[in-house]
Design a protein around this motif. Structure first.
Motif: not given
Length: 276
Positions: A77, A80-81, A97-98, A111, A113, A115, A120, A150, A177, A181
């Protein structure tokens, strides 16, 4: 299971083809960097010799260097954040992302995430698939997303009004994942399955099938897609280059799938076919 991160430094003109090559080796997540990209693979799937073979193959055409490191799964996390920027696709679709705020002018808001899952929206193929989805009527339709990653395309189908959605993935953590999502976006009813094309054999027919994988898998699995596609149903494909389009079209024609159109971005293609 931990991951291996391979950071590739290469001219942008060669980044996409190297991503495709590494995808064939089992790398399944990619993040653009200032000097190239980072690629990620499960530690037990990583083969140093295979990586060096790919790098050496292109070293004569471009300067390619790389570094590797192990990343604990729990630290993904953070990775990618640090790199995930929100997107706006087709003038209508927000992918974020969230921890990003929803843009006020987004007609559709997704949205994600990741993982460690692919999809994306940052890769050209995902963007192209979403742009093609926007051209089709999904209202009340039954939709299949093969290689759902995702879950972004399955979620997009839900945003467009699809009511019966199935996603298929070969990795158990990716299935997890995609389910997370889907739930995050209000589509917990999406049926995400573990496996490959064998999991859809005998399914009730689909109005729309989405498959963003790679050329070889598409060529092998297209008969399975056709077998569960309704007459006049749509098949949207991506994960291949412009030079691969003729062989994809030829295979589709053999199966009674009519070419409708395609989009191109940085030599990547997403094509639409329709069953007779």
């Amino acid at each position: 299971m931990d991951f291996i991160e391979v950071t590739i430094n290469v001219n942008p003109d060669f980044a996409d083809i190297l991503i495709a090559e590494l995808g064939e080796l089992g790398f399944d997540a990619f993040v653009e960097t200032e000097n190239g990209f980072s690629a990620y693979i499960d530690e037990d799937k990583y083969a140093q010799d295979a990586l060096e073979e790919v790098v050496n193959r292109y070293a004569g055409m471009a300067e390619v260097t790389y570094q590797t490191q192990k990343i604990a799964r729990q630290n993904w996390n953070e990775e990618w954040e640090r790199n995930f920027e929100p997107l706006f696709i087709g003038g209508q679709v927000s992918v974020r992302a969230s921890f990003h705020e929803k843009p006020a002018d987004a007609k559709y808001d997704i949205v994600i995430n990741p993982k460690m899952s692919f999809g994306t929206g940052h890769h050209e193929t995902t963007t192209l698939m979403i742009e093609n989805q926007l051209t089709l009527d999904h209202q009340g339709k039954r939709v299949l997303d093969m290689g759902c990653g995702t879950g972004i395309l399955a979620i997009m189908a839900g945003e467009l009004g699809a009511k019966d959605i199935v996603g298929v993935e070969i990795e158990d953590w990716t299935v997890e994942n995609a389910r997370e999502n889907a739930e995050l976006n209000g589509y917990g009813s999406i049926d995400v399955r573990l496996g490959g094309a064998e999991t859809i054999a005998g399914d009730k027919p689909y109005d729309i099938i989405l498959a963003n994988i790679n050329r070889n898998v598409l060529l092998e699995d297209m008969p399975a897609y056709k077998a569960v596609l309704k007459p006049q149903g749509y098949l949207l494909l991506s994960g291949f280059y412009t030079e691969d389009l003729p062989i994809i079209q030829e295979r589709a024609a053999e199966l009674g799938l009519n070419y409708i159109s395609h989009r191109v971005k940085n030599n990547w293609v997403s094509a639409i076919f329709r069953a007779s």
